[in-house]
Motif scaffolding. Sequence first.
Motif, PDB file in Angstrom:
ATOM      1  N   THR A 307       0.834  -1.204   0.000  1.00  0.00           N
ATOM      2  CA  THR A 307       0.000   0.000   0.000  1.00  0.00           C
ATOM      3  C   THR A 307       0.870   1.255   0.000  1.00  0.00           C
ATOM      4  O   THR A 307       0.578   2.235  -0.699  1.00  0.00           O
ATOM      5  N   TYR A 308       1.937   1.232   0.787  1.00  0.00           N
ATOM      6  CA  TYR A 308       2.875   2.365   0.846  1.00  0.00           C
ATOM      7  C   TYR A 308       3.477   2.608  -0.544  1.00  0.00           C
ATOM      8  O   TYR A 308       3.554   3.744  -1.021  1.00  0.00           O
ATOM      9  N   LEU A 309       3.922   1.536  -1.193  1.00  0.00           N
ATOM     10  CA  LEU A 309       4.564   1.675  -2.502  1.00  0.00           C
ATOM     11  C   LEU A 309       3.577   2.161  -3.563  1.00  0.00           C
ATOM     12  O   LEU A 309       3.939   2.966  -4.437  1.00  0.00           O
ATOM     13  N   LEU A 310       2.345   1.681  -3.510  1.00  0.00           N
ATOM     14  CA  LEU A 310       1.330   2.146  -4.462  1.00  0.00           C
ATOM     15  C   LEU A 310       1.052   3.635  -4.270  1.00  0.00           C
ATOM     16  O   LEU A 310       0.812   4.360  -5.244  1.00  0.00           O
ATOM     17  N   ALA A 311       1.082   4.092  -3.019  1.00  0.00           N
ATOM     18  CA  ALA A 311       0.914   5.521  -2.758  1.00  0.00           C
ATOM     19  C   ALA A 311       2.071   6.317  -3.352  1.00  0.00           C
ATOM     20  O   ALA A 311       1.871   7.407  -3.916  1.00  0.00           O
ATOM     21  N   MET A 312       3.282   5.793  -3.264  1.00  0.00           N
ATOM     22  CA  MET A 312       4.444   6.448  -3.864  1.00  0.00           C
ATOM     23  C   MET A 312       4.352   6.490  -5.388  1.00  0.00           C
ATOM     24  O   MET A 312       4.757   7.465  -6.025  1.00  0.00           O
ATOM     25  N   ALA A 313       3.838   5.420  -5.971  1.00  0.00           N
ATOM     26  CA  ALA A 313       3.813   5.286  -7.428  1.00  0.00           C
ATOM     27  C   ALA A 313       2.931   6.323  -8.108  1.00  0.00           C
ATOM     28  O   ALA A 313       2.999   6.496  -9.331  1.00  0.00           O
ATOM     29  N   GLN A 314       2.118   7.052  -7.338  1.00  0.00           N
ATOM     30  CA  GLN A 314       1.286   8.093  -7.923  1.00  0.00           C
ATOM     31  C   GLN A 314       2.108   9.318  -8.334  1.00  0.00           C
ATOM     32  O   GLN A 314       1.644  10.158  -9.109  1.00  0.00           O
ATOM     33  N   ASP A 315       3.328   9.403  -7.808  1.00  0.00           N
ATOM     34  CA  ASP A 315       4.193  10.543  -8.134  1.00  0.00           C
ATOM     35  C   ASP A 315       5.147  10.176  -9.266  1.00  0.00           C
ATOM     36  O   ASP A 315       5.581   9.025  -9.395  1.00  0.00           O
ATOM     37  N   ASP A 316       5.518  11.180 -10.064  1.00  0.00           N
ATOM     38  CA  ASP A 316       6.467  10.950 -11.155  1.00  0.00           C
ATOM     39  C   ASP A 316       7.915  11.019 -10.692  1.00  0.00           C
ATOM     40  O   ASP A 316       8.818  10.613 -11.420  1.00  0.00           O
ATOM     41  N   GLY A 317       8.120  11.537  -9.484  1.00  0.00           N
ATOM     42  CA  GLY A 317       9.455  11.629  -8.921  1.00  0.00           C
ATOM     43  C   GLY A 317       9.411  11.333  -7.440  1.00  0.00           C
ATOM     44  O   GLY A 317       8.509  10.618  -6.976  1.00  0.00           O
ATOM     45  N   PRO A 318      10.350  11.870  -6.667  1.00  0.00           N
ATOM     46  CA  PRO A 318      10.361  11.635  -5.218  1.00  0.00           C
ATOM     47  C   PRO A 318       9.031  11.980  -4.564  1.00  0.00           C
ATOM     48  O   PRO A 318       8.338  12.914  -4.971  1.00  0.00           O
ATOM     49  N   SER A 319       8.682  11.214  -3.537  1.00  0.00           N
ATOM     50  CA  SER A 319       7.404  11.371  -2.845  1.00  0.00           C
ATOM     51  C   SER A 319       7.600  11.973  -1.463  1.00  0.00           C
ATOM     52  O   SER A 319       8.572  11.660  -0.767  1.00  0.00           O
ATOM     53  N   SER A 320       6.659  12.805  -1.063  1.00  0.00           N
ATOM     54  CA  SER A 320       6.650  13.371   0.283  1.00  0.00           C
ATOM     55  C   SER A 320       6.081  12.341   1.251  1.00  0.00           C
ATOM     56  O   SER A 320       5.011  11.771   1.000  1.00  0.00           O
ATOM     57  N   THR A 321       6.794  12.090   2.348  1.00  0.00           N
ATOM     58  CA  THR A 321       6.327  11.075   3.297  1.00  0.00           C
ATOM     59  C   THR A 321       5.004  11.490   3.950  1.00  0.00           C
ATOM     60  O   THR A 321       4.177  10.631   4.273  1.00  0.00           O
ATOM     61  N   SER A 322       4.799  12.774   4.134  1.00  0.00           N
ATOM     62  CA  SER A 322       3.528  13.222   4.716  1.00  0.00           C
ATOM     63  C   SER A 322       2.375  13.006   3.735  1.00  0.00           C
ATOM     64  O   SER A 322       1.266  12.638   4.131  1.00  0.00           O
ATOM     65  N   GLU A 323       2.640  13.208   2.443  1.00  0.00           N
ATOM     66  CA  GLU A 323       1.609  12.986   1.433  1.00  0.00           C
ATOM     67  C   GLU A 323       1.273  11.497   1.303  1.00  0.00           C
ATOM     68  O   GLU A 323       0.120  11.126   1.104  1.00  0.00           O
ATOM     69  N   ILE A 324       2.293  10.666   1.440  1.00  0.00           N
ATOM     70  CA  ILE A 324       2.054   9.215   1.399  1.00  0.00           C
ATOM     71  C   ILE A 324       1.132   8.810   2.544  1.00  0.00           C
ATOM     72  O   ILE A 324       0.197   8.017   2.354  1.00  0.00           O
ATOM     73  N   ALA A 325       1.373   9.348   3.736  1.00  0.00           N
ATOM     74  CA  ALA A 325       0.526   9.035   4.888  1.00  0.00           C
ATOM     75  C   ALA A 325      -0.924   9.432   4.620  1.00  0.00           C
ATOM     76  O   ALA A 325      -1.857   8.689   4.956  1.00  0.00           O
ATOM     77  N   LYS A 326      -1.137  10.593   4.005  1.00  0.00           N
ATOM     78  CA  LYS A 326      -2.500  11.028   3.672  1.00  0.00           C
ATOM     79  C   LYS A 326      -3.159  10.058   2.702  1.00  0.00           C
ATOM     80  O   LYS A 326      -4.336   9.708   2.851  1.00  0.00           O
ATOM     81  N   ARG A 327      -2.415   9.649   1.689  1.00  0.00           N
ATOM     82  CA  ARG A 327      -2.981   8.730   0.700  1.00  0.00           C
ATOM     83  C   ARG A 327      -3.326   7.382   1.326  1.00  0.00           C
ATOM     84  O   ARG A 327      -4.225   6.687   0.863  1.00  0.00           O
ATOM     85  N   MET A 328      -2.577   7.003   2.371  1.00  0.00           N
ATOM     86  CA  MET A 328      -2.845   5.744   3.070  1.00  0.00           C
ATOM     87  C   MET A 328      -3.927   5.888   4.137  1.00  0.00           C
ATOM     88  O   MET A 328      -4.332   4.898   4.749  1.00  0.00           O
ATOM     89  N   ASN A 329      -4.361   7.132   4.380  1.00  0.00           N
ATOM     90  CA  ASN A 329      -5.328   7.417   5.450  1.00  0.00           C
ATOM     91  C   ASN A 329      -4.783   6.991   6.814  1.00  0.00           C
ATOM     92  O   ASN A 329      -5.508   6.449   7.651  1.00  0.00           O
ATOM     93  N   LYS A 330      -3.488   7.247   7.006  1.00  0.00           N
ATOM     94  CA  LYS A 330      -2.819   6.904   8.268  1.00  0.00           C
ATOM     95  C   LYS A 330      -2.055   8.124   8.777  1.00  0.00           C
ATOM     96  O   LYS A 330      -1.756   9.043   8.016  1.00  0.00           O
ATOM     97  N   ILE A 348      13.116   1.237  -1.325  1.00  0.00           N
ATOM     98  CA  ILE A 348      13.068   2.678  -1.533  1.00  0.00           C
ATOM     99  C   ILE A 348      14.293   3.302  -0.883  1.00  0.00           C
ATOM    100  O   ILE A 348      15.033   2.634  -0.162  1.00  0.00           O
ATOM    101  N   LYS A 349      14.501   4.588  -1.132  1.00  0.00           N
ATOM    102  CA  LYS A 349      15.658   5.268  -0.562  1.00  0.00           C
ATOM    103  C   LYS A 349      15.276   6.671  -0.114  1.00  0.00           C
ATOM    104  O   LYS A 349      14.356   7.293  -0.668  1.00  0.00           O
ATOM    105  N   ASP A 350      15.962   7.162   0.900  1.00  0.00           N
ATOM    106  CA  ASP A 350      15.795   8.516   1.402  1.00  0.00           C
ATOM    107  C   ASP A 350      16.551   9.458   0.475  1.00  0.00           C
ATOM    108  O   ASP A 350      17.751   9.311   0.265  1.00  0.00           O
ATOM    109  N   VAL A 351      15.843  10.437  -0.097  1.00  0.00           N
ATOM    110  CA  VAL A 351      16.494  11.345  -1.047  1.00  0.00           C
ATOM    111  C   VAL A 351      16.444  12.795  -0.573  1.00  0.00           C
ATOM    112  O   VAL A 351      16.591  13.712  -1.375  1.00  0.00           O
TER     113      VAL A 351
END
Length: 379
Positions: A307-330, A348-351
């Motif tokens: 679920t975390y990775l699918l939330a990341m895959a919505q972005d074309d580049g690096p993902s914001s961890t806070s935005e990922i949490a919103k997409r996961m409803n967590k 994944i990697k920290d960028v």
Amino acid sequence: MRRTNPFKPTAGRMPPLLVGRGPVLDDFEEGLENGPGAPGRLMRVTGARGVGKTVILTEFGRMARARKWDVIDETASDGLAQRLLERIEPPRRLFSLSVKPSVELSGVGGVSLREAKVSSQQMPLTLRDAMARRLDVLERKHAGLLITVDEAQAARREGMVAIATAVQHMIREERDIAFVFAGLPTISSKWLNDEVLTFLRRAQAEPLGDVPLTEVRDAFDETFHDSGIAIAGEALKLAVEATAGYPFMIQLVGYHVWRVAYRKHRDESEVSVSVDDAREGIRDAMARLGDTVHGPEMDGLSAVDKTYLLAMAQDDGPSSTSEIAKRMNKNIGYANMYRTRLIEAQVIKDVGYGLVDFAIPYLREYLREHAAYIRMSAQ
């Protein structure tokens, strides 16, 4: 004239080129040369799937055999220590006698031989003694023993305890032994923080990462040329960039681009890779990458990891961890637990502050293409 494809994109198969792996090979060879206790004789090799860990172990074995050493290669699974013991010392030493008054057993008086299994309590000392006896023979020939364990993250604790204890005693006694274990980055947290396995912390760390594209370019240029097929200009540029420096993808792209060019142009006096050949070969390589790397990687993850990775895959580049949490409803704390897990596994990697990106090439594209199936399997 029939030409042979010089690229070998098969797990564990020794490729004709070990691009970017000179330093780790040099460290191991230096360890063999410098004798008992040298750092390169106790090594852990880590990295994500597809970076060439198994290939490195295979090359270490070749290097040791060239010095007349015995080499024992194992892959971690249940019964690892017992299998290793039986390969170090012939099973005939491990037989026990059982006598049963049964007509079903052959032999006079129902006497039969059965192979004795060593208990986990006895295994460290039994394995240590077996190693010592094997080395007694080898060292008289000025040779040694290399033991490699692949997929070490899958080993059971008692097996690793037995092996680490036995190897530690051999090193203390300055015997000609080398021990290399390889696996996903999770072995660092799984084994190295175990109080009983503190010895393994001394293992020289050899993390395998991506290969610089300049080295990939030189390797492609040389390998294609040596096989009788030319690659240059835009075709070479496309092939190099498609690898993203990922070792398994280097083999895949090389193999499929070479294959397309050879099939199309083998009747010509001079075979060279066109831009269209390169693009077709890259498409084939990407499809194969999904089957052999992305799919198995996803199979080994939890539903929340996916679920975390699918939330990341919505972005074309690096993902914001806070935005990922919103997409996961967590909340951010919950999402960060899985962020940490996925970083440790090198998926994944920290960028940068609050940002993450995919560590495995083309995983974003794979997730988008297979999103529906992944969501279903994660439920």
